[in-house]
Scaffold this motif. Sequence first.
Motif, PDB file in Angstrom:
ATOM      1  N   VAL A   1       0.864  -1.177   0.000  1.00 29.98           N
ATOM      2  CA  VAL A   1       0.000   0.000   0.000  1.00 29.98           C
ATOM      3  C   VAL A   1       0.899   1.225   0.000  1.00 29.98           C
ATOM      4  O   VAL A   1       1.786   1.350   0.847  1.00 29.98           O
TER       5      VAL A   1
ATOM      6  N   TYR B   1       0.943   5.485  -0.037  1.00 27.83           N
ATOM      7  CA  TYR B   1       0.165   6.710   0.191  1.00 27.83           C
ATOM      8  C   TYR B   1       1.176   7.801   0.519  1.00 27.83           C
ATOM      9  O   TYR B   1       1.934   7.687   1.489  1.00 27.83           O
TER      10      TYR B   1
ATOM     11  N   VAL C   1      -6.864  -1.362   4.411  1.00 24.83           N
ATOM     12  CA  VAL C   1      -7.530  -0.851   3.216  1.00 24.83           C
ATOM     13  C   VAL C   1      -8.545  -1.909   2.789  1.00 24.83           C
ATOM     14  O   VAL C   1      -8.197  -3.068   2.604  1.00 24.83           O
TER      15      VAL C   1
ATOM     16  N   ILE D   1     -12.150   1.277  -3.383  1.00 23.54           N
ATOM     17  CA  ILE D   1     -11.617   1.237  -2.027  1.00 23.54           C
ATOM     18  C   ILE D   1     -12.669   1.901  -1.164  1.00 23.54           C
ATOM     19  O   ILE D   1     -13.062   3.040  -1.409  1.00 23.54           O
TER      20      ILE D   1
ATOM     21  N   ALA E   1      -9.998   3.245   4.334  1.00 21.53           N
ATOM     22  CA  ALA E   1      -8.547   3.213   4.522  1.00 21.53           C
ATOM     23  C   ALA E   1      -8.241   3.835   5.868  1.00 21.53           C
ATOM     24  O   ALA E   1      -8.714   4.922   6.179  1.00 21.53           O
TER      25      ALA E   1
ATOM     26  N   VAL F   1      -4.398   6.600  -3.028  1.00 23.16           N
ATOM     27  CA  VAL F   1      -3.741   5.449  -2.417  1.00 23.16           C
ATOM     28  C   VAL F   1      -3.548   4.450  -3.554  1.00 23.16           C
ATOM     29  O   VAL F   1      -4.384   4.351  -4.466  1.00 23.16           O
TER      30      VAL F   1
END
Length: 186
Positions: free
Chosen positions: A49, A51, A77, A84, A87, A174
């Motif tokens: 992941v 971000y 997530v 999605i 998160a 993300v």
Amino acid sequence: MSALIKRLLWMSSLVLLAGCTVSLPQLSALRAAIATAPTEQYDAYEWVVSYGNRQVPVYAISGSGQVVFADANNVLVTFDGWRIRQASGLIEGDQFNVRSYGDDRIVVTNRFQTLDLECSNWFVRAADDQSASVWENPCVDRWTGRVYTNSIVVDASGQISEIRQVIDPDGKYVKVTKRKNTDNSG
């Protein structure tokens, strides 16, 4: 089969049997199972992941019509196959939620802000190198007119290899990416 994989399969079974959502006790049990794995088992993470500047290796656990990407600490997530939906753990003390209203409107929220998007239908195109299909979902901020494009990359074998979606009211994305060189031998 390694002890870690056995634990994850057992935890996945619990998630499947528990109903439609992952509740805090299930998540705590999952994190405990991951945290007790020997350090050398962390190479078994198959997804990452991303971000901002942060990249976190995570496991993917599917059940109840969704996939939960989680690490041993606090990153979580939730993906429903197209969006999605939640998160958390990406920013200290903040959680992002994504809600759909029909097929063309999504609202992204955290504790203080909202991003209201009007989205077109998903469409598919070939990847630049022709090795995959890229599903794209263009969305326009209803207040500023800024355009965001959510995407899902499907590799030649028909498996999702990357998910990139706006999940932050500030318009940040993300990205959840499958590692290319994973060992699935257990």
